[in-house]
Design an enzyme around this catalytic site. Structure first.
Site, PDB file in Angstrom:
ATOM      1  N   SER A 237     -12.101 -35.145  -8.790  1.00 11.24           N
ATOM      2  CA  SER A 237     -11.467 -35.138 -10.110  1.00 11.24           C
ATOM      3  C   SER A 237     -12.506 -34.799 -11.157  1.00 11.24           C
ATOM      4  O   SER A 237     -13.683 -35.155 -11.015  1.00 11.24           O
ATOM      5  CB  SER A 237     -10.844 -36.510 -10.394  1.00 11.24           C
ATOM      6  OG  SER A 237     -11.574 -37.191 -11.387  1.00 11.24           O
ATOM      7  N   LYS A 238     -12.060 -34.108 -12.188  1.00  9.03           N
ATOM      8  CA  LYS A 238     -13.044 -33.649 -13.175  1.00  9.03           C
ATOM      9  C   LYS A 238     -13.586 -34.816 -14.003  1.00  9.03           C
ATOM     10  O   LYS A 238     -14.624 -34.701 -14.617  1.00  9.03           O
ATOM     11  CB  LYS A 238     -12.466 -32.542 -14.052  1.00  9.03           C
ATOM     12  CG  LYS A 238     -11.315 -32.947 -14.914  1.00  9.03           C
ATOM     13  CD  LYS A 238     -10.868 -31.758 -15.757  1.00  9.03           C
ATOM     14  CE  LYS A 238      -9.578 -32.103 -16.487  1.00  9.03           C
ATOM     15  NZ  LYS A 238      -8.894 -30.950 -17.008  1.00  9.03           N
ATOM     16  N   ARG A 239     -12.871 -35.931 -13.994  1.00  5.61           N
ATOM     17  CA  ARG A 239     -13.361 -37.081 -14.736  1.00  5.61           C
ATOM     18  C   ARG A 239     -14.463 -37.804 -13.965  1.00  5.61           C
ATOM     19  O   ARG A 239     -15.349 -38.388 -14.538  1.00  5.61           O
ATOM     20  CB  ARG A 239     -12.211 -38.042 -15.055  1.00  5.61           C
ATOM     21  CG  ARG A 239     -11.814 -37.996 -16.529  1.00  5.61           C
ATOM     22  CD  ARG A 239     -10.408 -38.484 -16.762  1.00  5.61           C
ATOM     23  NE  ARG A 239      -9.534 -37.353 -17.030  1.00  5.61           N
ATOM     24  CZ  ARG A 239      -8.675 -36.803 -16.178  1.00  5.61           C
ATOM     25  NH1 ARG A 239      -8.550 -37.256 -15.023  1.00  5.61           N
ATOM     26  NH2 ARG A 239      -7.939 -35.770 -16.492  1.00  5.61           N
ATOM     27  N   ARG A 240     -14.382 -37.744 -12.644  1.00  8.00           N
ATOM     28  CA  ARG A 240     -15.258 -38.563 -11.817  1.00  8.00           C
ATOM     29  C   ARG A 240     -16.364 -37.745 -11.149  1.00  8.00           C
ATOM     30  O   ARG A 240     -17.473 -38.206 -10.964  1.00  8.00           O
ATOM     31  CB  ARG A 240     -14.365 -39.198 -10.758  1.00  8.00           C
ATOM     32  CG  ARG A 240     -14.962 -40.253  -9.920  1.00  8.00           C
ATOM     33  CD  ARG A 240     -13.875 -40.929  -9.094  1.00  8.00           C
ATOM     34  NE  ARG A 240     -13.003 -39.971  -8.460  1.00  8.00           N
ATOM     35  CZ  ARG A 240     -11.700 -40.166  -8.239  1.00  8.00           C
ATOM     36  NH1 ARG A 240     -11.132 -41.279  -8.608  1.00  8.00           N
ATOM     37  NH2 ARG A 240     -10.968 -39.240  -7.659  1.00  8.00           N
TER      38      ARG A 240
END
Ligand code: GLU
Length: 471
Positions: A237-240
């Site tokens: 995920s781009k957040r993680r």
């Protein structure tokens, strides 16, 4: 196998950074087109006006070119919004044939009629023969019977019973098509024979296969590549996770290492080979050999891979690839103090020690700075009482002696002697000198570094460090 009629497509949405998952889909489409002598089409799926931005499209093109898939390698780019009329026309065609119908139900009304909200739309408007109008959606009529069987090259046969498929929306009241339809209409118009994309689109596939048939065409070959997961088996995920191709490029990953690594996600060329140029992989690759289970995107392995690729470069090529990291903004030295000849001399030593190109900067900065930037932890470790002052003093004395030839071998011999006089092995005796000259405890081979730095600059730094120690 040559089959020039094969047409694949890469269809990214310009709504963010170019994700590693995009890069993997791109490569699969490109390889399948290349191996058959067919064509890959690039279609920018920009119909989500709120989230699409031209700069993301630029980013897609740049990341593709970086990976070696430049504009000579594909047909297009086409923009999905340019075909909006075709999408609307197709939706109206389906309606005229009775394969789609207008519905004015609100979400609440649908829910109120169903005891189980997961069942979705109940077909309430199927036979109400409503006209188009504001707030009315055009729904596709799921045919009686079923199941719809998707023959997927990677996942095999996947069955979708029709009672699990609702009459889904294909166009809004204002006539504009939804993704699920626009994507199919474009594929049909562009003569796409192979739809190769990420697993997250598998749930759309039965609907899209029904749309292909409803539009009077034979569905394409489908292939859904497995989802990419991190070391905790979570979907990237781009957040993680670090997922943007741009970040890898900026850090100094080599595109050929990235391409090689991405191809190994769920696939292997065989005979235990891993490092293999893409050109050699192309004839060996088969979609049916791709494993359908989630593929671990192992950043550590990618990094090690990149180091291998860096070491395999010719030195001249390594020097060339380092250039953007040495002359760009943000280097710690004054641009005019960079000396390309000095760098060329140290490059072979640095080449074997960096895993990504950006690491070149902290390895060579001591050569181009007036004075090293001290890492305080390194300083404390190297300059212990009974070692720091003693070694620096002895090194200054022997390195000042003009009779000492200024080459790595002699410099090493001299420090070995100085250390022995203090009862220190060379390894221990090196530390204060290294920190005094480079600012850190780890770095390139010390004596070659001193040779390059020269007698005068070395002595200045040793003396400055001794001063710093005594004050
Ligand atoms: N635009 C879609 C995406 O970026 C791709 C859909 C497809 O490949 O069919 O996820």
């Amino acid at each position: 196998m040559t089959d020039t009629s094969i047409r694949t497509r890469f269809a990214p949405s310009p709504t963010g950074m170019f994700h590693v998952g995009n890069a993997r889909s791109l490569l699969l489409n490109w390889v399948v087109a290349r191996q058959s002598g067919g064509t890959m089409v690039l279609r920018i799926e920009d119909t989500d006006a709120a989230r699409s931005r031209p700069e993301w499209t630029e980013g897609i093109l740049a990341a593709m070119a970086w990976l070696g898939v430049d504009s000579t390698q594909y047909e297009g780019p086409y923009s999905q919004t340019d075909a909006a009329d075709k999408h609307t026309e197709a939706a109206q065609g389906l309606r005229k044939e009775g394969l789609a119908y207008y519905c004015d139900c609100t979400r609440d009304q649908v829910q109120a009629r169903r005891d189980n909200p997961n069942l979705g739309y109940d077909g309430f408007c199927r036979d109400r023969v409503l006209d188009a109008g504001p707030g009315r959606a055009l729904r596709f009529r799921i045919p009686e019977g079923g199941p719809t069987v998707v023959e997927d090259q990677i996942r095999g046969r996947v069955e979708f019973p029709h009672d699990a498929l609702e009459d889904f929306v294909i166009a809004r009241g204002d006539g504009t098509a939804l993704f699920v339809l626009a994507n199919v209409v474009d594929d049909v118009q562009m003569g796409i024979t192979h739809v190769i994309r990420g697993e997250e689109h598998l749930s759309n596939t039965p609907k899209q296969q029904l749309l292909w048939e409803a539009l009077g065409h034979i569905p394409p070959v489908w292939a859904h590549a497995p989802v990419l997961v991190n070391d905790k088996r979570q979907k990237l995920s781009k957040r993680r996770d670090k997922v943007a191709m741009e970040s890898y490029q900026a850090e100094g990953y080599l595109p050929e290492a990235m391409v090689n690594y991405l191809m190994l996600l769920g696939w292997a060329p065989g005979e235990d080979r891993e490092i293999m140029p893409i050109e050699e992989m192309i004839p060996l690759f088969h979609l049916v050999d791709v494993n359908s289970s989630p593929a671990f995107f192992d950043e550590k392995k990618l990094r090690a891979f990149n180091g291998d690729y860096i070491r395999a470069l010719e030195v001249d090529e390594f020097v060339k690839r380092c250039a953007p990291y040495l002359g760009g903004e943000g280097v710690p030295w004054r641009i005019e103090d960079f000396d390309a000849d000095v760098f060329a001399q140290i490059a072979p030593l640095a080449q074997s020690r960096v895993a990504v190109l950006s690491e070149i900067v902290p390895n060579v900065d001591f050569l181009f700075l007036d004075a090293p930037v001290f890492d305080e932890k390194s300083w404390a470790k190297a300059m212990k009482p009974g070692v720091g002052v003693e070694i620096l003093t002895a090194a200054i004395a022997s390195y000042s002696d003009e009779a000492l030839s200024w080459d790595a071998e002699s410099l090493k011999g001299a420090l070995e002697q100085a250390g022995a006089a203090q009862g220190l092995k060379l390894g221990k005796a090196q530390a204060p000198v290294r920190v005094a000259v480079t600012g850190r405890t780890v770095g390139l081979p010390l004596f070659e570094s001193l040779e390059l730095l020269g007698r005068e600059r070395t002595l200045t730094r040793l003396k400055a460090a001794l001063n710093r120690l005594s004050s």
